[in-house]
Structure formats: structure tokens, C-alpha cells
Design a protein around this motif. Structure first.
Motif, short mmCIF file in Angstrom:
data_model
loop_
_atom_site.label_atom_id
_atom_site.label_comp_id
_atom_site.label_asym_id
_atom_site.label_seq_id
_atom_site.Cartn_x
_atom_site.Cartn_y
_atom_site.Cartn_z
N ARG A 1 -9.32 2.57 -2.04
CA ARG A 1 -7.99 2.65 -1.44
C ARG A 1 -7.61 4.08 -1.10
O ARG A 1 -7.08 4.36 -0.02
N ARG B 1 -9.51 5.32 1.93
CA ARG B 1 -8.95 4.76 3.18
C ARG B 1 -7.67 5.49 3.56
O ARG B 1 -7.46 5.86 4.72
N ALA B 2 -6.79 5.73 2.59
CA ALA B 2 -5.53 6.44 2.86
C ALA B 2 -5.81 7.87 3.32
O ALA B 2 -5.16 8.37 4.23
N SER C 1 -0.01 1.89 3.65
CA SER C 1 -0.73 0.83 2.95
C SER C 1 0.19 0.19 1.92
O SER C 1 0.96 0.86 1.25
#
Length: 144
Positions: free
Chosen positions: A44, A47-48, A110
Motif C-alpha cells: 500500500r 502504491r501511494a 487511497s
């Protein structure tokens, strides 16, 4: 050599009891779940970070295009289209105040990220303006 009768033999049990096996399985399960949670968190965050990197790259390109003597709205539209392609609901804009302009890129944050009140290192407002709830933002100041 004579063999002793079975009743006289000393018997010993060796091996693991059921409780020891269940405890070992429980410890392994908790460890595996911890490793999986760590991997998910890492994915995560990667991705951020990738989205922030794309946004910073687009903001830099917008600032460079708009600070050129032949700056036009066509260049801003091109980078805004690129932002929409690379980022979820991405948008690029230029905000000017007092001779200093800021190239700002916003995108949908997100859902798995912490709430703003839960953040330890809360970022500053984007380009002097609070980003709307649910959006992430990158701003880069420049002078024409």
C-alpha cells in the motif's frame, strides 16, 4: 542373552503432546499473519508513494511549461490529461497569488490510508488551500 519380560521393561514416551503441537501451530499462525500484514502495508505504501511521485513529476512539468515565455493553456490541458491518465481522478491546475504561482496536482486518496486526524506527520495544505476531503495533493511553487 535372555530377553526380559515386557512387564519388567521400562517404557518411556517420547514425542510431543497435543497441547505442545497446538501451541506451536498457534505461534506459527500469528507469525504468518504478522508477515502478511507487513507485506500488505508495504505494498500500500509503495502504491501511494508511486502516486505521489507521478504527481510531483506532473507538477514539475506544469511549472516548467507555465514558466516558459510562450506558456499557453494548451500545455496545462495536456498535463491535466496526463494527470487524469496516471492518477485516479487526477487533475492539474495552476494557482497564482502575489506574483508566485503554484502548480497543483490532485487525485483521489487511497481508502486504506489513515484519516487526517490519525496522521503523525500531517502535510501542510496544498498550495495555501486545503485539499478537499478524500483528495491527495502535491503543489510546487514557481515564478513566471
Amino acid at each position: 542373552m535372555s530377553k526380559a519380560p515386557l512387564s519388567h521393561r521400562e517404557t518411556r514416551c517420547s514425542g510431543s503432546s497435543l497441547i505442545e503441537v497446538m501451541l506451536a501451530v498457534a505461534v506459527m499462525a500469528v507469525t504468518a499473519l504478522g508477515l502478511i500484514a507487513g507485506q500488505l502495508w508495504t505494498a500500500r505504501e509503495a502504491r501511494a508513494m508511486s502516486m505521489r511521485e507521478h504527481a510531483a513529476w506532473i507538477a514539475d512539468s506544469v511549472a516548467e511549461a507555465m514558466s516558459a515565455p510562450s506558456a499557453s493553456d494548451a500545455a496545462l490541458r495536456q498535463w491535466s490529461t496526463r494527470a487524469a491518465t496516471l492518477l485516479p481522478r487526477g487533475d492539474a491546475s495552476v494557482v497564482g497569488t502575489g506574483g508566485v504561482s503554484a502548480a497543483r496536482v490532485t487525485w483521489t486518496a487511497s481508502r486504506n490510508l489513515p484519516r487526517a486526524d490519525d496522521m503523525i506527520d500531517k502535510p501542510e495544505p496544498c498550495g495555501g488551500v486545503d485539499a478537499p476531503v478524500g483528495l491527495s495533493c502535491v503543489a510546487l511553487a514557481f515564478v513566471k
